[in-house]
Design an enzyme around this catalytic site. Structure first.
Site, PDB file in Angstrom:
ATOM      1  N   LYS A 225      49.835 -10.008 -12.840  1.00 14.69           N
ATOM      2  CA  LYS A 225      50.555 -11.154 -12.271  1.00 14.69           C
ATOM      3  C   LYS A 225      50.943 -10.808 -10.841  1.00 14.69           C
ATOM      4  O   LYS A 225      51.909 -10.101 -10.601  1.00 14.69           O
ATOM      5  CB  LYS A 225      51.793 -11.501 -13.091  1.00 14.69           C
ATOM      6  CG  LYS A 225      52.495 -12.765 -12.609  1.00 14.69           C
ATOM      7  CD  LYS A 225      53.704 -13.098 -13.470  1.00 14.69           C
ATOM      8  CE  LYS A 225      54.344 -14.390 -12.986  1.00 14.69           C
ATOM      9  NZ  LYS A 225      54.828 -14.290 -11.594  1.00 14.69           N
TER      10      LYS A 225
ATOM     11  N   CYS B 281      82.335  10.429  15.038  1.00 11.28           N
ATOM     12  CA  CYS B 281      81.247  10.868  14.168  1.00 11.28           C
ATOM     13  C   CYS B 281      81.826  11.484  12.898  1.00 11.28           C
ATOM     14  O   CYS B 281      82.692  12.370  12.974  1.00 11.28           O
ATOM     15  CB  CYS B 281      80.377  11.883  14.905  1.00 11.28           C
ATOM     16  SG  CYS B 281      79.124  12.651  13.850  1.00 11.28           S
TER      17      CYS B 281
ATOM     18  N   CYS C 148      76.235   8.940  17.590  1.00  7.71           N
ATOM     19  CA  CYS C 148      77.139  10.050  17.877  1.00  7.71           C
ATOM     20  C   CYS C 148      76.773  10.620  19.241  1.00  7.71           C
ATOM     21  O   CYS C 148      75.598  10.834  19.537  1.00  7.71           O
ATOM     22  CB  CYS C 148      77.018  11.116  16.795  1.00  7.71           C
ATOM     23  SG  CYS C 148      77.763  12.699  17.240  1.00  7.71           S
TER      24      CYS C 148
ATOM     25  N   TYR D 166      27.909  -5.515  12.104  1.00  7.81           N
ATOM     26  CA  TYR D 166      28.549  -6.777  11.706  1.00  7.81           C
ATOM     27  C   TYR D 166      29.070  -7.498  12.955  1.00  7.81           C
ATOM     28  O   TYR D 166      28.857  -8.704  13.137  1.00  7.81           O
ATOM     29  CB  TYR D 166      29.689  -6.486  10.735  1.00  7.81           C
ATOM     30  CG  TYR D 166      30.428  -7.708  10.243  1.00  7.81           C
ATOM     31  CD1 TYR D 166      30.064  -8.331   9.049  1.00  7.81           C
ATOM     32  CD2 TYR D 166      31.503  -8.237  10.959  1.00  7.81           C
ATOM     33  CE1 TYR D 166      30.746  -9.446   8.589  1.00  7.81           C
ATOM     34  CE2 TYR D 166      32.186  -9.355  10.517  1.00  7.81           C
ATOM     35  CZ  TYR D 166      31.806  -9.951   9.328  1.00  7.81           C
ATOM     36  OH  TYR D 166      32.486 -11.061   8.874  1.00  7.81           O
TER      37      TYR D 166
END
Length: 675
Positions: free
Chosen positions: A117, A410, A428, A38
């Site tokens: 739809k 943390c 952290c 192609y």
């Protein structure tokens, strides 16, 4: 110079041949030639048109991205209004619609054309003598925007219709959409470039079609399905909507799969349930189904209101956006220490599931949307995507609400939170000491592309870390069958298999080991580069940031992360523990002696390969010096495709990238003479 007759004939033959191949590929899903063939035809046509530009026509496959950017989008008036559809949300409303249709027509049985739809953007395509001359958005139904320059770039839009008895003027109506996979990949690319991602595929499609520069649209993974016709002159169409769709397909236009004719209310209900079950399995988003009285003469009898026809109805699926309340905002810690705020919600049924949490991404996103604890919000869920907050209903905000602030320590280990200058993510600083990072680091270390420890799944890692058997990845190699056999859902056989898998993982490669360590920003490709550049772990661990920045594709940020990782004593201890346990790899050859014929070339893989896994193909390309990326871009040199390629193939074709099927790929691997 007048073009010779052979050139004219060859150009015409090439256009017809390529258009036939496009029809087979996009419309009937039956590719007739390899992509390499192609591409060869496209290149031949381009060369001929460059020599004889007077022979270039609008319907040439080479002219999809030929238009110049426009200054603004013009207006186009629809000769026949593009009406909306009335909606139904439950069975009673569908039954009322069916009853009204039968009463107005005075008949006992009604046939409906049933269609999915699609959740995209409605467009109008105008063909004159079979050639696409105009594209427009629906707009307000009376006037839309001229998007001809953009609509031509979509690979699934036919530039010239095929077949016989095509009307001299034919207006086709359809929906432009962005497939799920393409949308997710596109958003990943947006984020990687530091740009704002789209909220959903519909917005992405709409934004892509309204670009002034068609080259931008051409790089977006858009597609089109046709669902009807508008203006028709100089031709006769069938007298049933379902047969019109079939005719459009014969002329080279894509129509929605799962379009069929159903009988009566029972047929509508059965079709609705079938599509509802399929919804999340489809490669594109649908938000309901559409029922249209199939016979055109019956449609004319029923007529239309100002806004919508009486002969059609959109039966919507359960909402995928719903109102709920934010009960709290929790902060989770990931493998790299990134802190992610997550909203804990009043449980709400959205898109077929009960949602109780939604990601808030980062502190900046919370501030942008001004999200606070106690707010009433719209939450969205689509397919398997993590639910997210769409917007806050400010009118319902509590008077004592306060803006959210990220914690300074943390929440898991108490370490200090750091944020890079200009960065959006808080992290952290606890590294592998942080239990949250430790757990995720172990999962990453054992992953298929890292140490590949088969049988060590997420739940087992959770158990092992919870019981204190795994404090870091080096502890994996000290596990015993007795320890494993005592865990939930682990018997003697499973324990033996896992121990064997752990032992097998000791023999790895340096790139895999580097990737397994989980150094920030060091993916598989970067790990390959580092291993080839420095040759040994010891050499890499001792280099400076300045030296790291001299390595191809290593910038200052990545260099800083690598250097910081090896400066951390705890990380060095873990590496020593792994080596002491017997983790090893063959010596990396001197980089000067490595033959890398593919150096500087970038590859992308898509589809399923028969002769090897994609991971094996990736490793072979990297061993030859090639760079393997996860997405197609203008910098991609080759796309290698297997069976069932995805949207990457469409994008590669639009960008003119060389496409190789598996046979070509294997041959080229053998002699590395890539074109």
């Amino acid at each position: 110079m007048v073009a010779p007759a052979p050139a004219k004939e060859r150009i015409q033959a090439l256009k017809e041949l390529i258009n036939n191949y496009d029809y087979a590929y996009y419309v009937v899903n039956n590719p007739l030639v390899p992509d390499s063939e192609y591409d060869r035809l496209i290149r031949e046509l381009q060369a001929l048109e460059e020599n004889y530009p007077e022979l270039i026509t609008l319907d040439s496959p080479t002219q999809r991205v030929g238009a110049k950017p426009v200054k603004s989008l013009g207006e186009i008036k629809h000769e026949i209004p593009m009406l909306s559809l009335n909606n139904a949300f439950h069975e009673g409303e569908l039954a009322d619609f069916h009853r009204r249709v039968k009463t107005r027509l005075g008949i006992e049985r009604v046939d409906y054309a049933a269609e999915p739809k699609l959740d995209g953007l409605a467009v109008s395509l105008l063909y004159q003598d079979g050639v696409l001359v105009q594209g427009a958005t629906r707009g307000d139904g009376i006037t839309g925007e001229d998007i001809t320059h953009n609509i031509r770039t979509i690979p699934t839009v036919s530039l010239r219709l095929r077949g016989e008895k095509i009307p001299s003027l034919l207006e086709v109506r359809g929906e432009v959409y962005m497939p799920r996979q393409g949308f997710e990949q596109f958003n990943r690319e947006q984020i990687a470039k530091g740009e704002k991602p789209f909220v959903n595929p519909r917005n992405a499609a709409a934004g892509s079609l309204r670009q002034l520069d068609p080259r931008i649209t051409a790089n977006r993974p858009l597609a089109l399905f046709c669902y009807g016709v508008g203006q028709v002159e100089g031709g006769i169409l069938p007298d049933r909507h379902s047969e019109i769709l079939f005719q459009l397909k014969q002329w080279g236009l894509r129509i929605l799969p799962y379009s069929e004719v159903v009988e009566e209310l029972a047929g509508c209900e059965k079709y609705y349930q079938h599509l509802l079950d399929l919804r999340d399995k489809l490669p594109y988003e649908i938000d309901g189904v559409v029922f249209k009285v199939d016979y055109l003469d019956q449609q004319q009898i029923l007529g239309s209101l100002a806004r919508a026809p009486r002969w059609a109805l959109a039966y919507k699926f359960p909402a995928q956006e719903e109102l709920t309340q934010i009960l709290d905002i929790e902060v989770q810690v990931g493998r790299t220490g990134a802190l992610t705020p997550v909203a804990r919600l009043q449980p709400v049924f959205v898109g077929g599931v009960t949602v109780s949490k939604a990601t808030l991404h980062n502190e900046g996103e919370i501030q942008r949307k001004d999200i606070r604890i106690g707010d009433t919000v719209y939450v969205r869920r689509a397919g398997d995507v993590i639910p997210e907050i769409v917007k806050v209903i400010m009118e319902r905000r509590l008077p004592d609400s306060r803006p959210f602030q990220m914690p300074r320590q943390c929440p898991v280990c108490g370490s200090e939170i750091v944020k890079e200058e200009g960065g959006a993510v808080a992290r952290c600083s606890g590294g592998l000491y942080c239990p949250a990072q430790r757990k995720e680091a172990i999962k990453h270390f054992a992953g298929r592309r890292a140490m590949d420890i088969n049988g060590l799944g997420d739940k087992l890692v959770e158990q092992l870390t919870k019981q204190g058997l795994l404090k870091d990845v080096a502890d994996l190699y000290g596990l015993t069958k007795e320890q494993l056999a005592g865990l939930e859902r682990m018997g003697q056989k499973s324990a033996t298999n896992l121990i064997n898998a752990i032992q097998q993982s000791k023999h790895t490669t340096l790139p895999r080991f580097l990737y397994a360590l989980g150094i920030r920003e060091v993916g598989e490709a970067t790990a390959q580069v580092l291993a080839k550049e420095f040759g040994s772990l010891e050499a890499l661990a001792s280099v400076s940031e300045e030296r790291l920045q001299q390595v191809t594709d290593i910038g200052p940020i990545v260099a800083a992360h690598i250097a910081a990782f090896f400066r951390q004593p705890h990380n060095r201890q873990i590496i020593q523990g792994l080596q002491k346990a017997g983790v090893c790899w063959p010596e990396v050859e001197d980089k000067v002696q490595i033959v890398q014929p593919l150096l500087g070339r970038t590859f992308v893989l898509t589809g399923t390969l028969e002769s090897m896994t994609r991971e094996q193909a990736k490793e072979r390309l990297q061993a030859l010096g090639g760079k393997v990326n996860g997405s197609v871009s203008p910098h991609t040199d080759y796309l290698i495709i297997g069976a069932n390629p995805g949207s990457k193939l469409v994008k590669a074709r639009n960008l003119g990238i060389t496409i190789l099927d598996e046979t070509y790929f294997r041959n080229f691997l053998d002699d590395t003479s890539f074109p």
